[in-house]
Design an enzyme around this catalytic site. Structure first.
Site, PDB file in Angstrom:
ATOM      1  N   LYS A  19     -11.946  -3.804  -9.581  1.00  0.00           N
ATOM      2  CA  LYS A  19     -12.577  -2.609 -10.090  1.00  0.00           C
ATOM      3  C   LYS A  19     -11.543  -1.542 -10.447  1.00  0.00           C
ATOM      4  O   LYS A  19     -11.664  -0.857 -11.460  1.00  0.00           O
ATOM      5  CB  LYS A  19     -13.532  -2.083  -9.016  1.00  0.00           C
ATOM      6  N   LYS A  22      -5.514 -10.080 -11.417  1.00  0.00           N
ATOM      7  CA  LYS A  22      -6.665 -10.447 -10.602  1.00  0.00           C
ATOM      8  C   LYS A  22      -7.809  -9.471 -10.895  1.00  0.00           C
ATOM      9  O   LYS A  22      -7.575  -8.271 -11.071  1.00  0.00           O
ATOM     10  CB  LYS A  22      -6.233 -10.346  -9.131  1.00  0.00           C
ATOM     11  N   LYS A  48       0.826  -1.210   0.000  1.00  0.00           N
ATOM     12  CA  LYS A  48       0.000   0.000   0.000  1.00  0.00           C
ATOM     13  C   LYS A  48       0.858   1.257   0.000  1.00  0.00           C
ATOM     14  O   LYS A  48       0.495   2.257  -0.618  1.00  0.00           O
ATOM     15  CB  LYS A  48      -0.969  -0.011   1.177  1.00  0.00           C
TER      16      LYS A  48
END
Ligand code: TRP
Length: 333
Positions: free
Chosen positions: A199, A196, A115
Site C-alpha cells: 500500500k 513487492k 526501519k
C-alpha cells in the site's frame, strides 16, 4: 483447541483493506491451515503503533482487515481471530522476555536497520522492542508453527533464541520453540512490476475493490519493459501480468498468452483485459461475502471480542507459568 496437528499462530499489522499480496502471501495460507491445525490469528495493533504517524484510522483499519480475513475464509468458530491489544498479557510477557534479550541482538536485526533507514526521525524504544513483542505474541500461546513470509525469518530465529535463553536462565521448559512455515507465494509484485506489492508504494490491487476499479488498476500494470510497440514480440517470462495470469487464468488462456505474446499475436492491452476478467471472476465469491459482512460489523466485533476472550484464557495460563518459572512473588492463588 488442541486436538489437531498442532497450534498455529500468525499476526499481521492492521493495514486496512487487504491487497492481492496479502491474500496470496498470507491470508490464503491462514485459511488453508485451519482444517489441519488449531489456529490463532491476531491483528497486531500494538505493533502498528511502532511506525504509525497517527492512530486516527486504526480502528477502521482493524475492522477492514477483519472483514477481508473473514470474507477470505477465516472461520472464527474454528479458529481464534482477535485484536492483539484485547489481550494485554502480551505486553506483560514482552517486558519479562526483554530481560533475557541482549541489546545487540535487537540493533543487529536487518528488519530494525531497515526501519531506521526508512524513518530515521522516528526510532522509538517500541520499535527496537518490536521483535520482542512478536516473540511474546507467539510464546504466549505456545504456538508450534508460525506461517510468515521469508522477510520474517530473522524474527522467528530471534524468537527461538529467546525461548532458549529464557528456559535456560530460569531452568524451565515453559516456553516452546516455534517452527517457521514459509508461505507458498512469498512475493507478489505490485503494478510497477518491480517492487513487492504494498500500500505504501501505491502499487497494490485491493482484493475487495469493485470490478471496474480492479480493471483500471490492472491496466496500469507494467509489462515486459522491452516491448515498446504493439508489433514488438514480448517475453511473458519477465512480465508481471503473465505471472498474474498464471495465478488466476484457466490453463488454456495461460498457454494462449504464453504463445501469442512471444509472436506479438496479442497486445498488452488485450492481455491485461483478459487477466482482469479472470481476476475479477476468481475474487467474485470473496467480494460477495465481504459485501454481506459489511452490513454486519456489529457481529464481526462480537466475533473479535469472543476471540480475545478465548485467547485470554490461554494467555492467563501461560502467564501464571511464566511468573512462577521466573520466581516472581506469588499473588493470591
Ligand atoms: N512482524 C510481522 C509482520 O510484519 C507481524 C507479526 C506480529 C507477527 N506478531 C506476529 C507474525 C507473530 C507472526 C507471528 O509481518
Amino acid at each position: 483447541m488442541k486436538n489437531k496437528k498442532g497450534l498455529v499462530f500468525s499476526g499481521a499489522r492492521p493495514t486496512g483493506r487487504q491487497h492481492l499480496g496479502n491474500l496470496l502471501g498470507a491470508i490464503q495460507n491462514y485459511v488453508a491451515l485451519q482444517s489441519e491445525y488449531d489456529c490463532i490469528y491476531s491483528i497486531v495493533d500494538i505493533h502498528a503503533l511502532t511506525t504509525v504517524e497517527t492512530t486516527a484510522g486504526l480502528r477502521e483499519n482493524c475492522m477492514e482487515m477483519a472483514l477481508d480475513w473473514l470474507a477470505a475464509g477465516i472461520d472464527p468458530e474454528q479458529s481464534i481471530m482477535f485484536i492483539q491489544s484485547h489481550v494485554p498479557q502480551v505486553m506483560e510477557l514482552h517486558t519479562l522476555l526483554s530481560m533475557v534479550v541482549p541489546m545487540g541482538k535487537l540493533t543487529d536485526l536487518p528488519t530494525f536497520k531497515e526501519k531506521v533507514r526508512m524513518h530515521p526521525q522516528n526510532v522509538n524504544y517500541g520499535l527496537l522492542g518490536y521483535p520482542v513483542l512478536m516473540s511474546a505474541d507467539i510464546l504466549l500461546y505456545k504456538a508450534e508453527i508460525v506461517p510468515v513470509g521469508i522477510d520474517q525469518a530473522p524474527h522467528l530465529e530471534f524468537t527461538r533464541e529467546v525461548v532458549r535463553s529464557f528456559n535456560y536462565r530460569y531452568g524451565t521448559q515453559v516456553l516452546v520453540e516455534p517452527q517457521m512455515k514459509g508461505t507458498k507465494f512469498t512475493k507478489v509484485l505490485g503494478t510497477d512490476g518491480v517492487n513487492k506489492m504494498s500500500k505504501s508504494l501505491d502499487n497494490e490491487i485491493e482484493i475487495a475493490a469493485d470490478e471496474e476499479t480492479t480493471q483500471k488498476r490492472v491496466m496500469t500494470m507494467v509489462t515486459d519493459p522491452a516491448r515498446l510497440r504493439r508489433s514488438d514480440p514480448g517475453n511473458p517470462d519477465v512480465c508481471n501480468v503473465f505471472s498474474f495470469h498464471k495465478m488466476f487464468s484457466p490453463q488454456e488462456d495461460i498457454d494462449m498468452v504464453d504463445r501469442e505474446c512471444r509472436v506479438a499475436g496479442i497486445g498488452c492491452v488485450d492481455c491485461k483485459k483478459l487477466m482482469a476478467k479472470h481476476l475479477n471472476a476468481s475474487l467474485a465469491p470473496l467480494r460477495e461475502r465481504r459485501r454481506e459482512l459489511e452490513t454486519k460489523t456489529d457481529q464481526v466485533l462480537e466475533q473479535l471480542y469472543d476471540g480475545a476472550d478465548r485467547a485470554r484464557k490461554i494467555a492467563d495460563q501461560t502467564m501464571r507459568e511464566v511468573r512462577d518459572a521466573i520466581g516472581l512473588p506469588r499473588y493470591r492463588a
